[in-house]
Design an enzyme around this catalytic site. Structure first.
Site, PDB file in Angstrom:
ATOM      1  N   GLY A   1       0.670  -1.255   0.133  1.00 20.48           N
ATOM      2  CA  GLY A   1       0.012   0.074   0.020  1.00 20.48           C
ATOM      3  C   GLY A   1       0.949   1.221  -0.115  1.00 20.48           C
ATOM      4  O   GLY A   1       1.979   1.201   0.619  1.00 20.48           O
TER       5      GLY A   1
ATOM      6  N   ARG B   1       1.054  -5.045  -6.002  1.00 17.51           N
ATOM      7  CA  ARG B   1       1.395  -6.388  -5.101  1.00 17.51           C
ATOM      8  C   ARG B   1       1.724  -7.394  -6.349  1.00 17.51           C
ATOM      9  O   ARG B   1       1.139  -7.611  -7.219  1.00 17.51           O
ATOM     10  CB  ARG B   1      -0.225  -6.613  -4.455  1.00 17.51           C
ATOM     11  CG  ARG B   1      -0.477  -5.216  -3.557  1.00 17.51           C
ATOM     12  CD  ARG B   1      -1.434  -5.656  -2.599  1.00 17.51           C
ATOM     13  NE  ARG B   1      -1.913  -4.368  -1.946  1.00 17.51           N
ATOM     14  CZ  ARG B   1      -1.707  -3.966  -0.785  1.00 17.51           C
ATOM     15  NH1 ARG B   1      -0.713  -4.340  -0.121  1.00 17.51           N
ATOM     16  NH2 ARG B   1      -2.430  -2.681  -0.355  1.00 17.51           N
TER      17      ARG B   1
ATOM     18  N   ILE C   1       0.512   3.002   6.362  1.00 21.01           N
ATOM     19  CA  ILE C   1      -0.184   3.967   7.304  1.00 21.01           C
ATOM     20  C   ILE C   1      -0.687   3.082   8.317  1.00 21.01           C
ATOM     21  O   ILE C   1      -1.373   3.640   9.341  1.00 21.01           O
ATOM     22  CB  ILE C   1      -1.515   4.677   6.586  1.00 21.01           C
ATOM     23  CG1 ILE C   1      -2.539   3.476   5.963  1.00 21.01           C
ATOM     24  CG2 ILE C   1      -0.786   5.456   5.494  1.00 21.01           C
ATOM     25  CD1 ILE C   1      -3.515   4.037   5.648  1.00 21.01           C
ATOM     26  N   ASP C   2      -0.683   1.866   8.402  1.00 20.13           N
ATOM     27  CA  ASP C   2      -1.251   0.842   9.550  1.00 20.13           C
ATOM     28  C   ASP C   2      -0.371   1.014  10.843  1.00 20.13           C
ATOM     29  O   ASP C   2      -1.148   0.772  11.967  1.00 20.13           O
ATOM     30  CB  ASP C   2      -1.466  -0.646   9.034  1.00 20.13           C
ATOM     31  CG  ASP C   2      -2.128  -0.810   7.729  1.00 20.13           C
ATOM     32  OD1 ASP C   2      -2.806   0.053   7.529  1.00 20.13           O
ATOM     33  OD2 ASP C   2      -1.866  -1.871   6.923  1.00 20.13           O
TER      34      ASP C   2
ATOM     35  N   ARG D   1     -27.706  13.487  15.120  1.00 19.13           N
ATOM     36  CA  ARG D   1     -27.391  12.225  14.936  1.00 19.13           C
ATOM     37  C   ARG D   1     -26.121  11.695  15.484  1.00 19.13           C
ATOM     38  O   ARG D   1     -25.164  12.433  15.725  1.00 19.13           O
ATOM     39  CB  ARG D   1     -27.217  12.206  13.433  1.00 19.13           C
ATOM     40  CG  ARG D   1     -28.353  11.991  12.632  1.00 19.13           C
ATOM     41  CD  ARG D   1     -28.158  12.125  11.227  1.00 19.13           C
ATOM     42  NE  ARG D   1     -29.265  12.350  10.264  1.00 19.13           N
ATOM     43  CZ  ARG D   1     -29.387  13.164   9.247  1.00 19.13           C
ATOM     44  NH1 ARG D   1     -28.158  13.800   8.829  1.00 19.13           N
ATOM     45  NH2 ARG D   1     -30.192  13.241   8.528  1.00 19.13           N
TER      46      ARG D   1
ATOM     47  N   GLY E   1      -6.446   0.479   8.444  1.00 21.76           N
ATOM     48  CA  GLY E   1      -5.488  -0.240   9.579  1.00 21.76           C
ATOM     49  C   GLY E   1      -5.492  -1.785   9.475  1.00 21.76           C
ATOM     50  O   GLY E   1      -4.752  -2.168  10.216  1.00 21.76           O
TER      51      GLY E   1
ATOM     52  N   GLU F   1     -16.468   9.555  21.382  1.00 23.16           N
ATOM     53  CA  GLU F   1     -17.215   8.898  22.578  1.00 23.16           C
ATOM     54  C   GLU F   1     -16.765   7.333  22.441  1.00 23.16           C
ATOM     55  O   GLU F   1     -17.229   6.753  23.697  1.00 23.16           O
ATOM     56  CB  GLU F   1     -18.667   9.068  22.363  1.00 23.16           C
ATOM     57  CG  GLU F   1     -19.210  10.209  23.383  1.00 23.16           C
ATOM     58  CD  GLU F   1     -18.799  11.710  22.217  1.00 23.16           C
ATOM     59  OE1 GLU F   1     -18.523  12.597  22.685  1.00 23.16           O
ATOM     60  OE2 GLU F   1     -19.049  11.788  20.965  1.00 23.16           O
TER      61      GLU F   1
HETATM   62  P1  ATP Z   1       0.711  -2.097   3.778  1.00 16.79           P
HETATM   63  O1  ATP Z   1       0.482  -2.786   4.889  1.00 16.79           O
HETATM   64  O2  ATP Z   1       1.000  -0.506   3.713  1.00 16.79           O
HETATM   65  O3  ATP Z   1      -0.561  -2.394   2.701  1.00 16.79           O
HETATM   66  P2  ATP Z   1       2.141  -4.171   2.902  1.00 16.79           P
HETATM   67  O4  ATP Z   1       3.637  -4.059   2.523  1.00 16.79           O
HETATM   68  O5  ATP Z   1       2.026  -4.973   3.920  1.00 16.79           O
HETATM   69  O6  ATP Z   1       1.915  -2.775   2.927  1.00 16.79           O
HETATM   70  P3  ATP Z   1       1.274  -6.436   1.140  1.00 16.79           P
HETATM   71  O7  ATP Z   1       0.299  -6.615  -0.066  1.00 16.79           O
HETATM   72  O8  ATP Z   1       1.215  -7.249   2.497  1.00 16.79           O
HETATM   73  O9  ATP Z   1       1.572  -5.111   1.525  1.00 16.79           O
HETATM   74  O10 ATP Z   1       2.616  -6.855   0.364  1.00 16.79           O
HETATM   75  C1  ATP Z   1       3.300  -6.404  -0.595  1.00 16.79           C
HETATM   76  C2  ATP Z   1       4.117  -7.330  -1.365  1.00 16.79           C
HETATM   77  O11 ATP Z   1       4.916  -7.934  -0.623  1.00 16.79           O
HETATM   78  C3  ATP Z   1       3.288  -8.607  -1.942  1.00 16.79           C
HETATM   79  O12 ATP Z   1       2.444  -8.186  -3.204  1.00 16.79           O
HETATM   80  C4  ATP Z   1       4.288  -9.478  -2.204  1.00 16.79           C
HETATM   81  O13 ATP Z   1       4.928  -9.375  -3.578  1.00 16.79           O
HETATM   82  C5  ATP Z   1       5.459  -9.059  -1.057  1.00 16.79           C
HETATM   83  N1  ATP Z   1       5.242 -10.451  -0.302  1.00 16.79           N
HETATM   84  C6  ATP Z   1       4.224 -10.436   0.912  1.00 16.79           C
HETATM   85  N2  ATP Z   1       4.420 -11.505   1.576  1.00 16.79           N
HETATM   86  C7  ATP Z   1       5.319 -12.032   1.056  1.00 16.79           C
HETATM   87  C8  ATP Z   1       6.053 -13.170   1.174  1.00 16.79           C
HETATM   88  N3  ATP Z   1       5.571 -14.173   2.301  1.00 16.79           N
HETATM   89  N4  ATP Z   1       7.025 -13.559   0.503  1.00 16.79           N
HETATM   90  C9  ATP Z   1       7.569 -12.811  -0.544  1.00 16.79           C
HETATM   91  N5  ATP Z   1       6.984 -11.788  -0.716  1.00 16.79           N
HETATM   92  C10 ATP Z   1       6.176 -11.308  -0.086  1.00 16.79           C
END
Ligand code: ATP
Length: 324
Positions: A11, A72, A126-127, A162, A170, A187
């Site tokens: 992300g 991704r 951002i999480d 409301r 997150g 709240e």
């Molecule tokens: P965000 O938390 O901000 O969304 P992130 O880095 O956690 O970002 P993910 O979509 O979970 O985002 O992972 C990004 C990319 O990392 C995946 O599309 C993949 O290419 C690679 N990746 C994730 N897990 C693995 C893994 N177990 N082994 C190899 N590559 C991985």
């Protein structure tokens, strides 16, 4: 070290560009060549590298998103995919990669480091769920966007009597919802880490009305068991007894957009410089983050597959503050 590459993955987070700029400029200042990889791990597999220059990264500091693009890639999760990436990296003599991203991206970074390729991660999501950094790139901007939404919702909620619920991103981590709830005076705060029943949200809102408030609002994390959709369903099912309406706003990707705050630009610049300094001293297989104000490194094997717990003191504080 002569040649490194930098990529953004997963992300996008506001401030990623400041990190790309810092890696590029600090790397070039050391006499290295720096290549940008387009579209994250997908670009690594496709060999989509472009040389970055001091001037080439001008004017990106204030832009949200990532100029390198992010993607991704399922293929990178396979050994074949990573072997292709290694082949591409060796084709142009790249000796190390800086990976800017969140949990999944750092898992990919670890997998690459296990194939004996030098990598350094930069904590960016951002999480704010990454172990190895108290705060990650993009969190401050996302929080400020949530606060702006809260301030606007309060105005309209006051005019119509409301109850309002704001759902924030997150994944399974409630940090953004908790921090936005405390900073915005909610709240009720509903997060995945601490389960509450819908009736507790009803009671919190009722207390607000009984105290004479003209509005009541809560913040809910998208990953909570009772997310915005389920809470609305509960409120409409019990509408006659509850006696007031619940409206929800889901921020979704709005939260990722926009201009990075000063805090995110500074953090990203420091982490980018920290990644180059880490490589220069020959340290790899680590995540560069910030702990207690210092730029630190944590071995990737201690980072992956974990989720940073939320601060229980902050949650207790939220409960005390909402009683006033
Ligand atoms: P965000 O938390 O901000 O969304 P992130 O880095 O956690 O970002 P993910 O979509 O979970 O985002 O992972 C990004 C990319 O990392 C995946 O599309 C993949 O290419 C690679 N990746 C994730 N897990 C693995 C893994 N177990 N082994 C190899 N590559 C991985």
């Amino acid at each position: 070290m002569k040649r490194i590459a930098v990529l953004t993955s997963g992300g996008d987070a506001p401030g990623m560009n400041a990190a790309i700029r810092a890696v590029t400029r600090c790397g070039i200042a050391k006499g290295w060549e720096v290549f940008g990889v387009h579209q994250g791990y997908a670009g690594l597999i496709a060999g989509d590298f472009r040389a970055l220059t001091m001037r080439g990264v001008s004017g990106i500091l204030q832009q949200g998103g990532t100029v390198l693009g992010s993607a991704r890639s399922q293929e990178f999760k396979t050994e074949d995919g990573r072997l292709k990436a290694l082949w591409e990296l060796r084709q142009i003599d790249i000796e190390a990669v800086v990976i800017i991203g969140g949990n999944g991206s750092q898992t990919g970074a670890y997998a690459l480091s296990q194939m004996s390729f030098p990598v350094v991660g930069i904590a960016s999501t951002i999480d704010n769920d990454l172990v190895g950094s108290d705060i990650t790139i993009g969190v401050d901007t996302a929080l400020n966007i949530a606060l702006e939404a809260i301030d606007r919702l309060k105005t309209t909620a006051s005019s119509h009597q409301r109850a309002f619920l704001l759902e924030v991103m997150g994944r399974n981590c409630g940090y953004l919802a908790l921090a936005a709830g405390v900073a915005g005076g909610a709240e009720a705060i509903v997060i995945p880490e601490i389960e509450i029943e819908p009736e507790e949200v009803v009671q919190s809102f009722r207390r607000a009305y009984e105290k004479g408030k003209s509005h009541a609002f809560g913040v809910v994390a998208e990953g909570a068991r009772y997310n915005a959709e389920k809470l609305v369903a509960y409120f409409s099912e019990h509408q006659a007894r509850i006696g007031f309406e619940l409206r929800t706003t889901t921020l979704g990707h709005v939260q990722r957009g926009g201009v990075p705050t000063a805090y995110d630009r500074l953090l990203a610049s420091r982490l980018g410089a920290g990644a180059v300094a880490t490589l220069a001293r020959g340290e790899t297989g680590v995540l560069v983050g910030m702990i207690k104000g210092d730029i630190t490194t944590t071995p990737l094997e201690q980072v992956i597959g974990k989720q940073k717990p939320i601060d229980p003191e902050l949650f207790d504080l939220a409960k005390v503050l909402d009683r006033q």
